[in-house]
Scaffold this active site. Structure first.
Site, short mmCIF file in Angstrom:
data_model
loop_
_atom_site.label_atom_id
_atom_site.label_comp_id
_atom_site.label_asym_id
_atom_site.label_seq_id
_atom_site.Cartn_x
_atom_site.Cartn_y
_atom_site.Cartn_z
N THR A 145 0.81 -1.22 0.00
CA THR A 145 0.00 0.00 0.00
C THR A 145 0.84 1.27 0.00
O THR A 145 0.34 2.34 0.28
CB THR A 145 -0.93 0.02 1.23
OG1 THR A 145 -0.14 -0.11 2.43
CG2 THR A 145 -1.93 -1.12 1.17
N SER A 172 2.95 7.12 12.53
CA SER A 172 2.04 6.55 11.55
C SER A 172 2.22 7.21 10.19
O SER A 172 2.33 8.44 10.09
CB SER A 172 0.59 6.71 12.00
OG SER A 172 -0.30 6.35 10.98
N LYS A 173 2.23 6.40 9.13
CA LYS A 173 2.31 6.96 7.78
C LYS A 173 1.04 7.73 7.44
O LYS A 173 1.05 8.59 6.57
CB LYS A 173 2.58 5.86 6.75
CG LYS A 173 1.47 4.84 6.57
CD LYS A 173 1.85 3.84 5.48
CE LYS A 173 0.77 2.78 5.28
NZ LYS A 173 1.15 1.80 4.24
N ARG A 174 -0.04 7.43 8.15
CA ARG A 174 -1.30 8.14 7.92
C ARG A 174 -1.14 9.62 8.19
O ARG A 174 -1.81 10.46 7.59
CB ARG A 174 -2.39 7.54 8.82
CG ARG A 174 -3.76 8.17 8.64
CD ARG A 174 -4.78 7.48 9.53
NE ARG A 174 -4.88 6.06 9.27
CZ ARG A 174 -5.58 5.21 10.01
NH1 ARG A 174 -6.24 5.65 11.07
NH2 ARG A 174 -5.62 3.93 9.71
N GLY A 210 1.71 11.25 7.82
CA GLY A 210 2.85 11.76 7.07
C GLY A 210 4.20 11.57 7.72
O GLY A 210 5.17 12.25 7.35
#
Length: 481
Positions: free
Chosen positions: A13, A249-251, A253
């Site tokens: 993803t 979290s990559k959510r 950034g």
């Protein structure tokens, strides 16, 4: 003794974020430390979130990080396929078996009915409505083409419990577990069901993942128990935090592995730092090669508490790795960043690199460190003032013309000869000898306009060469006039 088999099962993803990379690292290290195998499995059942090229990023990340998998889509070890979308028929087959065993059932509830189960607090919990359907009615509705899902049949009483290698004994009342979907209406498995089936069929002995699965693992164990399969051992890892309140979290950034590489971090430094986010060695050592980590990693050293990602600490560690590079290797790594700077093609990189290596922590800071070499212009005369050297603007006005005269007479331009000329000037200073450091300080400011440079005054004259040095001295004298 049973061979240890761990797996890393990322979803394609996007880029590899730090938490995911640490999971891969610990699974890899545990396998290597125990003489076992590390398996790569691609979990691509969520087609809506699939990102083109993400599988290549997974391979690239593992390769750059120094983690070689023993089995995977590109290395069949007899347990393939290792891509979940290629295993689709297996999941339906095992789901049907689970229905026969009483561990699952067909559900035909419509979206409208499911939404009606929402309580006043917005919570929705399935009520086992379709569990009571007879086998004949189920077959008739399937034959009629009615859409369905397959749900897990969780007992309404009792507890599901297990022992985690990090967190110890975990026990959850079955009444707290919902009959979640195992097979979706499109025939694809949910993440949780596919994991159980694949881990069993691939003979995974140790499942290593984040604490977000700690309380739901009892539900997965019920699937193992329904089939009569041996459960794997579990090792849940504490979260990595951005700060005291927020998880990394990559959510949101937060930086991923490729981001840090682009910043000029060395992959071995990143991996070393990530290894310490949740694991502590027996001694106070903080610097490990991947080989040393393979030998020393142990579940005993894994902490239960979360870790805060401290980029400043990783930056420091990266600097330690940079200083251990051979001069040739550092020059090789620094060259692309020097090419991005304003000194591209204007200076001898082999002279610049030795000055930079002791001072650089991440490679991407190289341009900002060297750009002054081509950004020379009028600067604040207050830079000449140095309490320890006892220099000031008036002293600069006096010494710079004399420094200019001394350096103009040098025919063989080297740092050593510049030093020798200024030593003679300091020794024979009118009114009595002075410290050469006073002259060197004023020279550095005059030819760079900077109080801090990668290297001393004579390093700068070496880089600039005689013509540039003389030209800048003339300009500096003009600035003070």
């Amino acid at each position: 003794m049973k061979e240890v088999r761990t797996r890393f099962a990322p979803s394609p993803t996007g880029f590899m974020h730090i938490g995911n990379l640490r999971t891969a690292l610990y699974a890899y290290l545990f396998a290597r430390a125990n003489g076992g195998k590390f398996i790569l499995r691609i979990e691509d059942t969520d087609r809506e979130r699939y990102v083109e090229g993400a599988v290549d990023i997974i391979y690239s990340t593992l390769r750059k990080a120094g983690m070689s998998h023993d089995e995977g889509p590109d290395r069949d070890g007899g347990y393939g396929p290792y891509v979940q979308s290629e295993r689709k028929p297996l999941y339906m087959e095992y789901a049907k078996k689970l229905v026969e065993l009483g561990g699952a059932y067909y559900c035909f509830c419509t979206k409208e009915r499911l939404e009606s189960l929402t309580d006043e607090n917005g919570n929705r919990r399935y009520d086992k409505h379709c569990l009571s359907l007879s086998k004949e009615e189920v077959e008739a509705r399937i034959n009629a083409g009615e859409p369905f899902v397959i749900r897990q049949n969780v007992p309404t009483e009792g507890v599901s419990e297990y022992d985690d290698l990090v967190y110890g004994h975990i026990s959850v009342p079955c009444a707290d577990l919902e009959d979640n979907i195992l097979i979706k209406s499109d025939g694809m498995p949910t993440y949780n069901f596919a994991n159980v089936i694949d881990d069993h069929l691939m003979n995974i002995t140790h499942v290593i993942r984040g604490t977000e699965y700690l309380s739901s693992t009892p539900k997965y164990n019920l699937v193992y128990d329904s089939f009569g399969w041996e459960r794997p051992e579990y090792m849940h890892l504490p979260p990595i935090m951005k700060d005291k309140e927020r998880k990394l979290s990559k959510r949101y950034g937060d930086a991923n592995f490729e981001d840090f590489l682009a910043k000029g971090y060395l992959p071995e430094a990143i991996i070393n730092y990530i290894a310490l986010l949740g694991w502590s060695p027996k001694d106070n050592n903080e610097k490990f090669t991947i080989k040393e980590l393979e030998e020393r990693f142990s579940v005993v050293g894994i902490n239960k508490s979360s870790s805060i990602f401290d980029e400043a600490k990783m930056r420091w560690l990266n600097g330690e790795y940079i200083r251990e590079l051979s001069p040739d290797k550092f020059l090789e790594l620094a060259t692309p960043y020097l090419d991005q700077s304003k000194v591209k093609g204007l200076y001898d990189y082999s002279l610049l690199a030795p000055l930079l290596q002791p001072r650089v922590e991440i490679l991407s800071e190289i341009p900002s460190i060297v750009n002054f070499l081509e950004e020379y212009g009028e600067f604040d005369p207050a830079l000449y003032e140095h309490k320890k050297m006892k220099t000031d603007i008036e002293f600069a006005k006096t010494c710079l013309p004399k420094i200019l005269e001394a350096l103009q007479s040098i025919t063989d331009w080297t740092g050593e000869n510049v030093h020798e000329a200024l030593s003679a000037l300091a020794e024979n200073w009118e009114g009595g000898a002075i410290k050469i450091g006073k002259l060197m300080w004023c020279l550095r400011i005059a030819i760079t306009g900077q109080a801090v440079t990668p290297g001393g005054s004579t390093d700068m004259t070496n880089l600039l060469g005689k013509d540039r040095t003389i030209d800048r001295l003339n300009k500096a004298i003009g600035f003070l006039a």
